[in-house]
Design an enzyme around this catalytic site. Structure first.
Site, PDB file in Angstrom:
ATOM      1  N   PRO A  78      63.694  79.214  36.915  1.00 24.44           N
ATOM      2  CA  PRO A  78      63.792  78.098  36.666  1.00 24.44           C
ATOM      3  C   PRO A  78      62.492  77.276  36.169  1.00 24.44           C
ATOM      4  O   PRO A  78      62.537  76.272  35.545  1.00 24.44           O
ATOM      5  CB  PRO A  78      65.001  77.418  36.977  1.00 24.44           C
ATOM      6  CG  PRO A  78      65.062  77.992  38.455  1.00 24.44           C
ATOM      7  CD  PRO A  78      64.381  79.391  38.142  1.00 24.44           C
ATOM      8  N   ASP A 112      64.557  86.376  10.676  1.00 27.29           N
ATOM      9  CA  ASP A 112      65.139  85.804  11.904  1.00 27.29           C
ATOM     10  C   ASP A 112      64.554  84.307  11.987  1.00 27.29           C
ATOM     11  O   ASP A 112      63.354  84.367  12.062  1.00 27.29           O
ATOM     12  CB  ASP A 112      65.052  86.542  13.249  1.00 27.29           C
ATOM     13  CG  ASP A 112      66.124  87.559  13.319  1.00 27.29           C
ATOM     14  OD1 ASP A 112      67.040  87.468  12.792  1.00 27.29           O
ATOM     15  OD2 ASP A 112      65.785  88.583  14.187  1.00 27.29           O
ATOM     16  N   ARG A 160      63.507  94.031  20.729  1.00 25.57           N
ATOM     17  CA  ARG A 160      64.018  94.181  19.244  1.00 25.57           C
ATOM     18  C   ARG A 160      62.832  93.844  18.327  1.00 25.57           C
ATOM     19  O   ARG A 160      62.692  93.942  16.981  1.00 25.57           O
ATOM     20  CB  ARG A 160      65.063  93.201  18.893  1.00 25.57           C
ATOM     21  CG  ARG A 160      64.904  91.766  18.995  1.00 25.57           C
ATOM     22  CD  ARG A 160      66.236  90.767  18.976  1.00 25.57           C
ATOM     23  NE  ARG A 160      66.893  91.142  17.812  1.00 25.57           N
ATOM     24  CZ  ARG A 160      66.561  90.457  16.698  1.00 25.57           C
ATOM     25  NH1 ARG A 160      65.458  89.864  16.703  1.00 25.57           N
ATOM     26  NH2 ARG A 160      67.122  90.641  15.340  1.00 25.57           N
TER      27      ARG A 160
HETATM   28  N1  SAM Z   1      66.041  76.977  44.063  1.00 27.92           N
HETATM   29  C1  SAM Z   1      65.727  77.389  43.029  1.00 27.92           C
HETATM   30  C2  SAM Z   1      65.042  76.475  42.035  1.00 27.92           C
HETATM   31  O1  SAM Z   1      65.666  75.337  42.022  1.00 27.92           O
HETATM   32  O2  SAM Z   1      63.852  76.394  41.413  1.00 27.92           O
HETATM   33  C3  SAM Z   1      66.670  78.162  42.061  1.00 27.92           C
HETATM   34  C4  SAM Z   1      67.269  79.398  42.555  1.00 27.92           C
HETATM   35  S1  SAM Z   1      68.375  80.281  41.349  1.00 27.92           S
HETATM   36  C5  SAM Z   1      69.840  79.852  42.187  1.00 27.92           C
HETATM   37  C6  SAM Z   1      68.185  82.077  41.856  1.00 27.92           C
HETATM   38  C7  SAM Z   1      67.396  82.777  40.827  1.00 27.92           C
HETATM   39  O3  SAM Z   1      67.867  82.881  39.598  1.00 27.92           O
HETATM   40  C8  SAM Z   1      65.805  82.229  40.740  1.00 27.92           C
HETATM   41  O4  SAM Z   1      65.230  82.595  41.895  1.00 27.92           O
HETATM   42  C9  SAM Z   1      65.477  82.864  39.237  1.00 27.92           C
HETATM   43  O5  SAM Z   1      65.099  84.327  39.601  1.00 27.92           O
HETATM   44  C10 SAM Z   1      66.838  82.958  38.696  1.00 27.92           C
HETATM   45  N2  SAM Z   1      67.065  81.771  37.725  1.00 27.92           N
HETATM   46  C11 SAM Z   1      67.683  80.648  37.949  1.00 27.92           C
HETATM   47  N3  SAM Z   1      67.756  80.212  36.738  1.00 27.92           N
HETATM   48  C12 SAM Z   1      66.965  80.503  35.832  1.00 27.92           C
HETATM   49  C13 SAM Z   1      66.416  80.240  34.503  1.00 27.92           C
HETATM   50  N4  SAM Z   1      66.535  79.148  33.958  1.00 27.92           N
HETATM   51  N5  SAM Z   1      65.287  80.901  34.069  1.00 27.92           N
HETATM   52  C14 SAM Z   1      64.917  82.257  34.777  1.00 27.92           C
HETATM   53  N6  SAM Z   1      65.538  82.366  36.075  1.00 27.92           N
HETATM   54  C15 SAM Z   1      66.317  81.840  36.486  1.00 27.92           C
END
Ligand code: SAM
Length: 248
Positions: free
Chosen positions: A91, A171, A156
Site C-alpha cells: 500500500p 477502454d 490484456r
Molecule cells: N503494515 C502495512 C502498511 O501499513 O503499509 C500493511 C500490510 S498489509 C496488511 C499486508 C500486505 O498486503 C502488504 O505487505 C502488501 O503486500 C499487501 N497489500 C495490502 N494493501 C495493498 C494495496 N493497497 N496495494 C498493494 N498491496 C497491498
C-alpha cells in the site's frame, strides 16, 4: 509470438488457481502469451516448521515476513534467462494506473511479491526490488489480490490476448479518457431505449457519437483526465458542441 512471464511469490498459491484458470487469462496461457510460475514461499524457508514470518524487532503487534525466503525465491527466479523486474505489492507503493500497465506490458518477465501480516522485512524493499506498486489507498490482508489486479490489467494489453484489440483501445484510460457507453439488445428495455444513432448503421455518425459521449462521461466523472488529452480538431468541435448544449 511475444508473451509475458509472471512469477508470483506468495504463501497462498491456491489463491491464484481460479483467477488464472478462467476466461481470458486461461486462454492467454493456452496460447503461450502468458506463462505463470507460482513460488510457494514456504518452499524457500529453511527452518524446521517452514516459517516465513517472525516477531517484529522492537515489539508491537503482528508478524513480519522474513527476508531470507523472499530473497531466495527472487534469486531462484533470476537464476536463468532475462532478469525479471521485481515488484513488491504494497500500500506504500506508487498507485497503479493504466499508464503503468502499459509500461509493464513491455517487459518479458515480471515477478510479484505478495506480502502478508504487517508486511515484509524492510530490507527486501530497500535492496532487492525494482518497483513497489499499490492498487489504491486502502489496506488489504495480502498482496495476492493486488498482484492479480496488476497481472490482469497488464496481460490484456499483450497483443493477441483480447480477441479484438480495438476494444482494448476504446477502454477507459487507454487514450486518457473514459470509454463510451455500450448498449446491446433489446433496443427497448422497460421503456428505456437505445440511442437511435446506434441503430442507424451510419458508421461515421456512430464513431462521432461515441467520441462525444466519451468526452461527456469524462467531463462528468473524471474531468481531471482531460488535461492529458491530445485533442484533434474534430475533438475540439465535439467539445464546443457539448459546451453549447450545456450552456457554458
Ligand atoms: N503494515 C502495512 C502498511 O501499513 O503499509 C500493511 C500490510 S498489509 C496488511 C499486508 C500486505 O498486503 C502488504 O505487505 C502488501 O503486500 C499487501 N497489500 C495490502 N494493501 C495493498 C494495496 N493497497 N496495494 C498493494 N498491496 C497491498
Amino acid at each position: 509470438m511475444r508473451g509475458i512471464e509472471c512469477n508470483i511469490i506468495t504463501v497462498f498459491p491456491q489463491m491464484f488457481v481460479s483467477p488464472l484458470g478462467e476466461s481470458i487469462l486461461k486462454r492467454a496461457q493456452e496460447k503461450g502469451l502468458l506463462r505463470v510460475k507460482i513460488y510457494d514461499l514456504r518452499d524457500y524457508a529453511r527452518n524446521k516448521h517452514r516459517m516465513t514470518d517472525d516477531y517484529p524487532y522492537g515489539g508491537g503487534p503482528g508478524m513480519v515476513m522474513k527476508p531470507e525466503p523472499v530473497v531466495r525465491a527472487i534469486e531462484e527466479i533470476n537464476k536463468e534467462g532475462i532478469r525479471s523486474k521485481i515488484i513488491l505489492m504494497s500500500p506504500q507503493g506508487r498507485r497503479f494506473t493504466q499508464a503503468k500497465a502499459k509500461e509493464l506490458a513491455k517487459e518479458e518477465r515480471l515477478t510479484f511479491i505478495c506480502g502478508r501480516y504487517e508486511g515484509i522485512d524492510e530490507r527486501v524493499s530497500l535492496y532487492f526490488i525494482d518497483d513497489e506498486i499499490s492498487i489504491g489507498d486502502y489496506v488489504l490482508t495480502g498482496g495476492e489480490l493486488p498482484a492479480m489486479v496488476v497481472i490482469d490489467a497488464v496481460v490484456r494489453l499483450i497483443p493477441g490476448v483480447v480477441g479484438d484489440e480495438e476494444s482494448v483501445k476504446a477502454d477507459s484510460f487507454f487514450s486518457s479518457i473514459l470509454d463510451y457507453p455500450h448498449y446491446t439488445r433489446p433496443a427497448s428495455f422497460r421503456g428505456y431505449k437505445v440511442p437511435q444513432v446506434l441503430l442507424s448503421g451510419n458508421h461515421d455518425k456512430i464513431r462521432l457519437w461515441r467520441r462525444k459521449e466519451a468526452f461527456k462521461k469524462t467531463l462528468e466523472k473524471r474531468p481531471d483526465l482531460l488535461k492529458n488529452v491530445d485533442f484533434s480538431e474534430e475533438d475540439i468541435c465535439l467539445l464546443k458542441e457539448i459546451k453549447g448544449e450545456r450552456g457554458y
